[in-house]
Design a protein around this motif. Structure first.
Motif, PDB file in Angstrom:
ATOM      1  N   ILE A 265       0.831  -1.398   0.274  1.00 27.05           N
ATOM      2  CA  ILE A 265      -0.155   0.221   0.010  1.00 27.05           C
ATOM      3  C   ILE A 265       1.134   1.402   0.140  1.00 27.05           C
ATOM      4  O   ILE A 265       1.745   1.408   0.750  1.00 27.05           O
ATOM      5  N   ALA A 266       0.492   2.278  -0.970  1.00 24.59           N
ATOM      6  CA  ALA A 266       1.103   3.535  -0.615  1.00 24.59           C
ATOM      7  C   ALA A 266       0.403   4.421  -0.062  1.00 24.59           C
ATOM      8  O   ALA A 266      -0.977   4.783  -0.429  1.00 24.59           O
ATOM      9  N   ILE A 267       0.923   5.178   0.896  1.00 22.50           N
ATOM     10  CA  ILE A 267       0.070   6.164   1.811  1.00 22.50           C
ATOM     11  C   ILE A 267       0.690   7.402   1.518  1.00 22.50           C
ATOM     12  O   ILE A 267       1.703   7.721   1.562  1.00 22.50           O
ATOM     13  N   ILE A 268      -0.324   7.898   0.373  1.00 24.28           N
ATOM     14  CA  ILE A 268      -0.045   9.242  -0.124  1.00 24.28           C
ATOM     15  C   ILE A 268      -0.650  10.366   0.337  1.00 24.28           C
ATOM     16  O   ILE A 268      -1.826  10.488   0.506  1.00 24.28           O
ATOM     17  N   TYR A 269       0.109  11.537   1.015  1.00 23.28           N
ATOM     18  CA  TYR A 269      -0.530  12.460   1.666  1.00 23.28           C
ATOM     19  C   TYR A 269      -0.091  13.788   1.362  1.00 23.28           C
ATOM     20  O   TYR A 269       1.285  14.020   0.888  1.00 23.28           O
ATOM     21  N   TYR A 270      -0.747  14.813   1.676  1.00 24.31           N
ATOM     22  CA  TYR A 270      -0.109  16.292   1.708  1.00 24.31           C
ATOM     23  C   TYR A 270      -0.496  16.862   3.169  1.00 24.31           C
ATOM     24  O   TYR A 270      -1.575  16.709   3.511  1.00 24.31           O
ATOM     25  N   SER A 271       0.432  17.392   3.599  1.00 25.84           N
ATOM     26  CA  SER A 271       0.539  17.909   4.901  1.00 25.84           C
ATOM     27  C   SER A 271       1.291  19.140   5.054  1.00 25.84           C
ATOM     28  O   SER A 271       2.608  19.232   5.150  1.00 25.84           O
ATOM     29  N   THR A 272       0.507  20.128   5.409  1.00 29.58           N
ATOM     30  CA  THR A 272       1.372  21.658   5.655  1.00 29.58           C
ATOM     31  C   THR A 272       1.803  21.503   6.882  1.00 29.58           C
ATOM     32  O   THR A 272       2.864  21.995   7.082  1.00 29.58           O
TER      33      THR A 272
ATOM     34  N   VAL B 266       6.713  31.487   1.468  1.00 31.44           N
ATOM     35  CA  VAL B 266       5.255  31.629   1.876  1.00 31.44           C
ATOM     36  C   VAL B 266       4.995  30.634   3.032  1.00 31.44           C
ATOM     37  O   VAL B 266       4.344  30.774   4.039  1.00 31.44           O
ATOM     38  N   LEU B 267       5.615  29.419   2.995  1.00 36.55           N
ATOM     39  CA  LEU B 267       5.534  28.419   3.993  1.00 36.55           C
ATOM     40  C   LEU B 267       6.234  29.015   5.333  1.00 36.55           C
ATOM     41  O   LEU B 267       5.379  28.658   6.385  1.00 36.55           O
ATOM     42  N   GLY B 268       6.965  29.989   5.225  1.00 37.08           N
ATOM     43  CA  GLY B 268       7.727  30.311   6.459  1.00 37.08           C
ATOM     44  C   GLY B 268       6.655  31.358   7.134  1.00 37.08           C
ATOM     45  O   GLY B 268       6.455  31.712   8.245  1.00 37.08           O
ATOM     46  N   LYS B 269       6.055  32.234   6.084  1.00 38.04           N
ATOM     47  CA  LYS B 269       5.019  33.269   6.494  1.00 38.04           C
ATOM     48  C   LYS B 269       3.745  32.687   7.287  1.00 38.04           C
ATOM     49  O   LYS B 269       3.223  33.119   8.063  1.00 38.04           O
ATOM     50  N   MET B 270       3.579  31.555   6.842  1.00 37.75           N
ATOM     51  CA  MET B 270       2.445  30.622   7.392  1.00 37.75           C
ATOM     52  C   MET B 270       2.929  29.885   8.734  1.00 37.75           C
ATOM     53  O   MET B 270       1.700  29.347   9.197  1.00 37.75           O
TER      54      MET B 270
END
Length: 179
Positions: free
Chosen positions: A67-74, A109-113
């Protein structure tokens, strides 16, 4: 005006208790019921015996699904859930690989978030999906929808779908959102 129901109400019955009527039956219904003869009860089938956990077949480590667990997490919340999914899959005899969806936002942008650094999990490559038996997709909620990064990834799988490369593969989704 709302929906109009019948004035007849079927009594509610809870096993091992006396019937409790929720409303008085209409006079015509009571007369019709007294004129009918009771039909014989249908035979009751016994439920199959339960299988105890220790008696259930256990998959071998070589026969479990890949199984591939594919995720996006900020902010790391979905990554934490992906780790729990991995443990569950492996406890069930499967193998699981954590793959993160590529980030499209700049480091500035990620730093500002206030987003923490990304994990060390490899970034998913669409061509590698053919090698898995199934997928678990981890998604975060963004203003009532899923993030643009996930949409970009999903759109990139079009060639696999068109070529029939994902036929027969199972999938599931887990998600996290907040307001």
């Amino acid at each position: 005006m709302g929906c109009g129901g019948s004035k007849e109400v079927t009594p509610a019955v809870v096993p091992d208790t006396k019937p409790v009527a929720t409303a008085a039956p209409a006079p015509a219904a009571a007369q019709a019921a007294s004129e009918q003869k009771a039909a014989p009860a249908a035979p009751v089938k016994e439920a199959p015996p339960a299988v105890k956990a220790e008696e259930a077949p256990k998959p071998s480590s070589t026969s479990g699904p890949k199984i591939a667990i594919i995720y996006y997490s900020t902010y790391g919340h979905v990554r934490t859930m992906a780790g729990a999914m991995k443990k569950g899959i492996e406890a069930g005899g499967g193998t699981a690989t954590l793959l993160q969806i590529p980030e499209t936002l700049s480091a500035e942008v990620l730093g500002k978030m206030g987003a923490p650094p990304k994990s060390d999990d490899p970034v998913v490559e669409v061509t590698a999906l053919e090698g898995y038996d199934g997928f678990m997709f981890g998604v975060s909620g963004r203003f009532g929808s899923f993030p643009a990064q996930f949409k970009q990834f999903w759109d990139s799988t079009g060639g696999l779908w068109q070529g029939g490369k994902l036929i027969g593969k199972t999938g599931g989704v887990f998600f996290s959102t907040g307001t």
